[in-house]
Design an enzyme around this catalytic site. Structure first.
Site, mmCIF file in Angstrom:
data_model
loop_
_atom_site.group_PDB
_atom_site.id
_atom_site.type_symbol
_atom_site.label_atom_id
_atom_site.label_comp_id
_atom_site.label_asym_id
_atom_site.label_seq_id
_atom_site.Cartn_x
_atom_site.Cartn_y
_atom_site.Cartn_z
ATOM 1 N N ASN A 83 32.627 40.014 36.825
ATOM 2 C CA ASN A 83 32.585 41.472 37.148
ATOM 3 C C ASN A 83 33.770 41.479 37.917
ATOM 4 O O ASN A 83 34.139 42.831 39.218
ATOM 5 C CB ASN A 83 31.857 41.286 38.577
ATOM 6 C CG ASN A 83 29.968 40.990 37.944
ATOM 7 O OD1 ASN A 83 30.101 42.072 36.462
ATOM 8 N ND2 ASN A 83 29.387 40.534 38.550
ATOM 9 N N GLU A 90 18.972 46.224 41.908
ATOM 10 C CA GLU A 90 18.601 47.281 40.763
ATOM 11 C C GLU A 90 19.079 46.994 39.585
ATOM 12 O O GLU A 90 18.837 46.033 39.323
ATOM 13 C CB GLU A 90 20.010 48.644 41.126
ATOM 14 C CG GLU A 90 21.085 47.761 40.733
ATOM 15 C CD GLU A 90 22.126 49.276 41.658
ATOM 16 O OE1 GLU A 90 21.751 49.314 42.000
ATOM 17 O OE2 GLU A 90 23.158 48.475 41.316
ATOM 18 N N ARG A 136 39.094 52.996 49.678
ATOM 19 C CA ARG A 136 40.418 52.586 49.715
ATOM 20 C C ARG A 136 41.425 52.757 48.497
ATOM 21 O O ARG A 136 40.779 53.121 47.046
ATOM 22 C CB ARG A 136 40.254 51.190 50.059
ATOM 23 C CG ARG A 136 40.248 50.634 48.950
ATOM 24 C CD ARG A 136 39.464 48.614 49.303
ATOM 25 N NE ARG A 136 38.818 48.104 48.292
ATOM 26 C CZ ARG A 136 38.164 47.176 47.112
ATOM 27 N NH1 ARG A 136 40.180 47.281 47.119
ATOM 28 N NH2 ARG A 136 37.954 46.963 46.744
ATOM 29 N N PHE A 138 37.516 31.673 31.051
ATOM 30 C CA PHE A 138 38.040 33.432 31.322
ATOM 31 C C PHE A 138 39.072 33.181 32.861
ATOM 32 O O PHE A 138 39.904 34.527 32.779
ATOM 33 C CB PHE A 138 37.734 34.411 30.873
ATOM 34 C CG PHE A 138 36.529 34.752 29.698
ATOM 35 C CD1 PHE A 138 36.805 34.344 28.825
ATOM 36 C CD2 PHE A 138 35.208 34.792 29.928
ATOM 37 C CE1 PHE A 138 36.599 34.309 27.320
ATOM 38 C CE2 PHE A 138 35.081 35.097 28.747
ATOM 39 C CZ PHE A 138 34.987 34.474 27.404
ATOM 40 N N GLU A 149 32.798 54.315 41.972
ATOM 41 C CA GLU A 149 32.849 53.417 40.063
ATOM 42 C C GLU A 149 31.369 54.018 39.538
ATOM 43 O O GLU A 149 30.493 54.465 40.000
ATOM 44 C CB GLU A 149 32.527 52.984 40.604
ATOM 45 C CG GLU A 149 33.729 52.056 40.611
ATOM 46 C CD GLU A 149 33.712 50.259 41.667
ATOM 47 O OE1 GLU A 149 33.151 49.809 41.780
ATOM 48 O OE2 GLU A 149 35.013 49.930 42.265
ATOM 49 N N LYS A 169 25.582 49.722 50.227
ATOM 50 C CA LYS A 169 25.390 49.576 48.969
ATOM 51 C C LYS A 169 24.159 50.648 49.158
ATOM 52 O O LYS A 169 23.833 51.477 48.534
ATOM 53 C CB LYS A 169 25.352 48.381 48.460
ATOM 54 C CG LYS A 169 26.905 48.655 48.273
ATOM 55 C CD LYS A 169 26.638 47.858 46.485
ATOM 56 C CE LYS A 169 28.173 47.325 46.647
ATOM 57 N NZ LYS A 169 28.653 46.161 46.178
#
Lengths: 698, 539
Positions: free
Chosen positions: A266, A231, A323, A379, A306, A147
């Site tokens: 997420n 970040e 991928r 959830f 993304e 990243k």
């Protein structure tokens, strides 16, 4: 005949022969790792094999001992066992995989999803053997897999990036310092991460420290790499990603976007393409930045860039996935491209066959991720079990189901609980969503708890339907957790009427004896039934009359007409209620009048009794339910990572008692009240089932 | 589970019932008005049993009255009552007084219908002398039992009785014996079912014990030879009623009861459901009901259900549920000797008895309790023309002193005996292990199995590979190699198939289809055992 068909197909698509098929076998398909989602991976593998078959390419599936009867092994042309059940000895064992390649003479490897699919070492070894890796080359995987590095490259390529610290964070205190500089809220995430694992949001110093600790643990256990970065956290963003396709000759295309904002923890739940939010200019701007990033790393193959998009349509680069992603089918639906086929072509060195202007947006596609999860707990907490009945809604038009399981499959704690990707397609968004409703209603999954109730609610929610969504959609719409479908008065009547009609149909059938009878049967002739139906503590007196398969049910002065075939063996219960067609599912029907129906996605428990039985029920002794506040039970199957208390300890309400890990997610279990610990029934390393007793308080 | 209905409901229903009975009575229009009045008075008295106070007390205990129970058990308006005017004949201890006489005494008897099919019933009335058994009470029960046997229809007893009517002394004991005798005479002629819905103590327990099935209601029913007080005085043991003879004890520890239900209503509704599985008598075939489940349905999940490692467990119930009609399985003794699974289901509408080893519990081995449980169930099926389907995955009999001292030899022989003796259609499916003597026992071809199948995962052998190799190659090296050879030779269905001990090796997913087809063929099976006064099962 297969080669003729494949030849024709390839002709129409490319006018070029993709010639892997000359040899004994062409593509080896690997199923990798439990770190991500084996079920999901199997479904991709089957997906790849389908395309290979179309292209006339033979396939080899690799599998471990225990997976020899898995679906992907059956559909592949050949299968090679690469070792015993533990993934480190089979799917993650590079030597075994390299041997399988030699043994079968495979010329190419499709790595599936997950760990090895982004593993640089593996790609290197393949290159050394002259085996084609279907996917981007090592350099790109390396650059984008990290990243920190990917962010630097993105910045250089003039891609919008999120403000943050572009380096590895050493410890919790440094994390707090950096967070202070960037300004809260901040996101702490694993450098090697993906899929929401090892990711925490912090709003203050305390949370930063805790987040740092959890994320580094998770990162270490999931990726074997505990480097973290920090970040700025973009609050309330949308998650929109751009599919790119790049060849080995420096050409790249963007294949429009996928809207993936509906997430829990997420992880994506519902995706659609295109997004209701993007205007053509934003779409183009994002697409062009995605392509320039791909070019910057000399990317080849299919990839996904993304972005987070805020409410003002500012977009920020998040990461690039090297991928084929789970949600790729929706892009295929609206563009008409077979991404797997494109990946194989590119791997073989062909040039892209399309220009940017050839890429259309035709219609609308929606994907629901069907999980073996209990949606009523956060959830979706994982559930396990054996799929005693399983029926995909494939007889409906414009429905695609990518799955790697079958009736009888076991969903265990060792695997990510994805059951399938359910995709529907329509000319318009409305049409695609209506198809999704039907598909979810007709999807039969028994034996494990699944998230269809949640999916079915999301796609009909006014905010979702209007396109007003963000990654916070679920917590915002269901602030107190998901509770299932809330029935309107009319829906309640429909449900009651259906249960009553089903009850009467079953009663009538139980009087039908066939064959010669020595003593005649005298059925209780009745055209009119007085019933009492209980639903959610509410009691309703119903009058039911019948004419053939048509029932008229009177509830509180309102008449409901229900008709259907009343097939008591079928999992699906297609009926017509007041002229409207509906598909319900009968989940349970007992002799004592209990009936469970899945209606509008949610399962409802009802009890139907004759008026006589109902009136006598008041004499029945009440059974005292267990007091749960002093008992801590495991909310899901998993393994115990740590127990923080011992008998005799005093704990405060909300204090951590133990940590349960399931599907590589760590969940902290806390005390429901302030009390003394009476007994501890688990220890670190134990495997626990859902509902198992963990700790008792006094 | 409470329904907020008006409290007056009970009284109204009773009134309604009484008026209906009276209407019927008036039809006969007897000219003597005074007699007519007396009839009406008696009938009304009979309907209220021990009176409103005692009815309220019964309700307070969470129990229904004898008549309410019959109303729930039987089809609406189908109950035909006998002996409403019978009264006890005791004249000691002031029992002869009018206020001590209750028309019908402490039991309600008669016949009625369950889903249209005939059944004889008695329901003990706890509100009259605590449901105690008088000579008259016994006589009423015997009357319906005699008729049930003549007609050929099952008997259901709803037990709720404090025991013998002590005031009557030996008269009461004689009554018990009269009932016991009829229980024995009716055994194997008509199905007999006992539902224990209150106390059932002392000699009274032997009637349920002699019947085919004993069900209980949780928390409100007890079965014991002697109560906690006597236990305390004789053995000095402290034990509660619930521990000594509650539903949990008898369904999990003693094996006396076959199943327990939540409450009276739950029990009676389940009993109606259960009744549908049974033929009316030994002269009737197993009932066939309308079936919506396709008889040729494939069950793909079965192809992967047996794990590859032969030591790994799976749930036999998954196989049973997958194969039978509509996944509906009425399990008998689900919480006792769980290493064997027995119960009723339907195949293409026809009742079948299912017997299966349960690999999930004690590897599915046979021990004393599971042998006895299986044997009794097999004999019931055989007595009442119910085909038996046996699923075999058995590693053998459980070894050890506890079992040997307990007499596993004679108890295991019961199951062997029951399967061998049975002449109903017998279909056997070997899903995995069929080792040693247990292979023979589990409805093997050698015990006149009609159709015996093996799944590809079947291993028919004298024992597991490891044990076998240790004996054959004792003291030799290369045991591992020998073991592999043994596995290769025996851990598959071929040794049995080449000898014709299994009729076919079938794909598991086709099992339902095959069994449905076989049952149709075997429906006309006729087989008789040699004439004998009765056989001598190793009890």
């Amino acid at each position: 005949s297969q080669s003729v068909r494949s030849f024709l197909l390839i002709q129409t698509v490319s006018h070029k022969h993709v010639c892997f098929s000359k040899q004994r076998c062409g593509v080896i398909i690997c199923r990798y790792s439990t770190v991500y989602d084996p079920n999901e991976k199997v479904s991709l593998i089957i997906r790849v094999i389908k395309t290979c078959k179309k292209m006339g390419i033979k396939t080899v599936a690799v599998h471990s001992d225990v997976d020899s009867s898995a679906v992907h092994v059956k559909v592949a042309d050949e299968a090679v066992c690469v070792g015993p059940a533990p993934t480190s000895k089979s799917y993650l064992n590079m030597d075994a995989i390299m041997n399988a390649i030699k043994q079968t003479g495979a010329q190419a490897v499709h790595p599936g999803y997950g760990f090895l699919s982004e593993n640089k070492e593996f790609a290197k070894r393949l290159a050394a053997e002259g085996v084609t890796f279907i996917g981007p080359d090592t350099h790109a995987i390396q650059a984008m897999g990290d990243k920190i590095e990917s962010k630097l490259i993105a910045k250089a390529a003039k891609v919008n990036t999120i403000p943050g610290f572009d380096g590895v964070v050493k410890d919790a205190e440094e994390a707090v310092k950096i967070a202070g500089e960037i300004g809260y809220p901040v996101m702490i995430k694993a450098s090697a991460g993906g899929g929401g694992k090892g990711m925490r949001i912090a709003w203050n110093d305390e949370e930063t420290r805790e987040g740092f600790r959890f994320s580094s643990q998770e990162a270490l256990s999931s990726f074997g790499d505990d480097r973290l970065l920090i970040e700025k956290f973009i609050d309330n963003p949308r998650h929109i990603e751009i599919q790119v396709l790049a060849d080995k000759h420096g050409d790249a295309l963007w294949l429009n976007e996928r809207e993936c904002s509906i997430q829990r923890r997420n992880q994506k739940v519902v995706e659609e393409a295109p997004s209701t939010f993007l205007d053509p200019d934003t779409r183009r701007a994002m697409g062009e930045q995605a392509v320039s990033l791909a070019n910057a790393v000399k990317y080849s193959s299919a990839g996904t860039v993304e972005f987070l998009v805020d409410s003002k349509k500012n977009f920020y680069f998040l990461e690039m996935n090297t991928r084929l992603q789970v949600e790729h089918p929706i892009t295929e639906c609206i563009t008409g491209l077979d991404l797997v086929q494109q990946m194989i072509r590119i791997a073989k060195g062909y040039k892209l066959q399309h220009k940017q202007s050839d890429i259309p947006i035709n219609g609308w596609a929606v994907e629901s991720r069907v999980y073996a999860e209990d949606p009523y707990k956060s959830f979706g907490l994982p559930s396990i079990g054996r799929l005693s009945q399983y029926q995909e809604p494939l007889d409906l038009p414009n429905v695609r189901v990518d799955s790697g399981i079958q009736e009888g499959s076991d969903i265990s704690i060792y695997y990510d609980p994805m059951i399938s990707k359910l995709v529907t397609y329509g000319k318009t968004r409305e049409e695609a969503l209506k198809k999704m409703e039907d598909a979810l209603d007709n999807y039969v999954i028994r034996g494990v708890t699944h998230n269809i109730p949640l999916l079915r609610e999301i796609i009909v929610h006014p905010r979702f339907v209007s396109g007003d969504i963000s990654t916070k959609f679920l917590p915002e719409v269901y602030p107190d957790g998901f509770k299932g479908h809330m029935l309107t008065a009319g829906e309640r009547r429909e449900l009651l009427a259906t249960a009553a009609a089903l009850y009467v149909a079953a009663q009538l059938r139980s009087q039908k004896f066939l064959g010669d009878l020595r003593v005649s049967v005298v059925p209780a002739e009745s055209r009119q039934w007085e019933l009492c139906v209980e639903l959610d503590k509410g009691v309703h007196m119903l009058g039911v009359s019948r004419s053939g398969n048509n029932y008229t049910v009177e509830i509180d002065g309102e008449k409901v007409e229900v008709s259907g075939e009343w097939n008591l063996a079928s999992a699906l219960l297609p009926i017509t209620i007041n002229g409207k067609h509906r598909t319900l599912q009968c989940l349970l029907r007992t002799a004592a009048g209990e009936i469970s129906l899945q209606y509008l996605g949610t399962s409802f428990k009802l009890r139907v009794l004759s008026n006589l039985a109902a009136s006598l029920s008041k004499h029945m002794p009440e059974k005292v339910p267990e007091d749960t506040s002093s008992i801590l039970r495991s909310p899901m199957p998993g393994s115990v990572v740590a127990v923080s208390v011992k008998p005799g300890d005093n704990v405060a309400e909300g204090q951590e008692i133990c940590v349960i890990e399931a599907m590589k997610m760590q969940n902290s279990m806390t005390a429901a009240k302030t009390a003394k610990v009476k007994s501890v029934h688990c220890k670190a390393g134990d495997t626990v089932g859902e509902g198992d007793l963990l700790v008792e308080l006094e | 589970y409470r329904w907020p209905l008006d409290e007056a409901g009970d009284g109204q229903r009773l009134e309604h019932l009484a008026s209906k009975v009276l209407q019927n009575a008036r039809c006969y229009s007897v000219s003597h008005l005074s007699v007519q009045e007396r009839i009406e008075k008696k009938r009304k008295a009979a309907l209220t049993g021990g009176g409103q106070l005692r009815i309220a007390a019964q309700h307070k205990r969470g129990k229904l009255t004898a008549r309410e129970r019959l109303e729930l058990l039987l089809d609406p308006d189908s109950f035909v009552e006998y002996d409403m005017f019978v009264e006890h004949r005791c004249s000691d201890f002031g029992m002869e007084a009018d206020h001590n006489k209750y028309p019908g005494d402490s039991v309600v008897t008669g016949q009625g219908r369950i889903n249209g099919r005939l059944v004889y019933v008695f329901s003990q009335d706890f509100t009259v002398f605590g449901g105690s058994l008088s000579g008259a009470h016994a006589q009423k029960v015997c009357k319906i039992m005699d008729q049930a046997m003549m007609v050929g229809a099952p008997v259901i007893g709803l037990n709720d009785s404090g025991g013998a009517r002590i005031q009557e002394g030996v008269e009461s004991l004689a009554g018990y014996a009269d009932i016991f005798l009829r229980n024995v005479m009716a055994s194997g002629v008509v199905p007999q079912i006992s539902l224990i819905m209150g106390p059932c103590a002392g000699g009274a327990v032997y009637s349920p014990a002699l019947t085919d099935f004993t069900f209980m209601v949780k928390d409100t029913s007890y079965l014991f030879i002697t109560g906690p007080d006597v236990v305390k005085s004789v053995t000095n043991e402290d034990v509660t009623q619930e521990e000594l003879g509650g539903a949990k004890t008898h369904t999990t520890v003693s094996g006396v009861a076959h199943r327990a239900f939540e409450n009276d209503i739950d029990a009676l509704l389940n009993l109606r459901d259960f009744f549908n599985f049974l033929p009316l008598s030994n002269k009737d075939p197993a009932p066939v009901t309308e079936c919506h489940d396709p008889r040729d349905r494939l069950v793909p999940g079965l192809d992967t259900i047996v794990p590859l490692e032969s030591t790994k467990a799976y749930d036999m119930l998954d196989i049973v549920h997958g194969i039978v009609d509509e996944r509906e399985f009425f399990e008998i003794m689900p919480n006792y000797a769980k290493n064997i699974v027995v119960g009723f289901a339907r195949m293409n509408g026809r009742t079948v008895g299912i017997v299966g080893n349960q690999p999930k519990v004690a590897s599915g081995c046979l021990d004393i309790n599971s042998s006895v449980k299986g044997a009794r169930f097999v004999r019931f099926c055989d007595a009442f023309n119910i085909p038996i389907i046996t699923f075999v995955d058995v590693p053998g009999f459980l070894p050890g002193t506890a079992q040997e001292y307990g007499g596993i030899i004679r108890h295991g022989a019961k199951l062997l005996y029951a399967f061998a003796e049975a002449t109903v259609p017998k279909i056997t499916v070997i899903t995995r292990k069929a080792y040693g003597g247990a292979y023979d026992v589990m409805s093997s071809k050698h015990l006149r199995g009609d159709v015996n199948y093996a799944w590809p995962s079947a291993e028919v052998a004298v024992m597991g590979a490891k044990g076998a190799v240790q004996i054959i190659f004792r003291g030799k090296e290369n045991q591992a190699e020998a073991e592999a050879e043994y596995v290769e030779k025996f851990a598959n269905p071929f040794p049995a198939a080449v000898r014709g001990f299994v009729d076919d090796i079938i794909q598991p997913s086709t099992t339902r289809k095959r069994i449905c087809r076989d049952l149709e063929v075997l429906a006309s099976k006729k087989q008789t055992n040699p004439w004998k006064k009765h056989a001598n099962i190793p009890l």
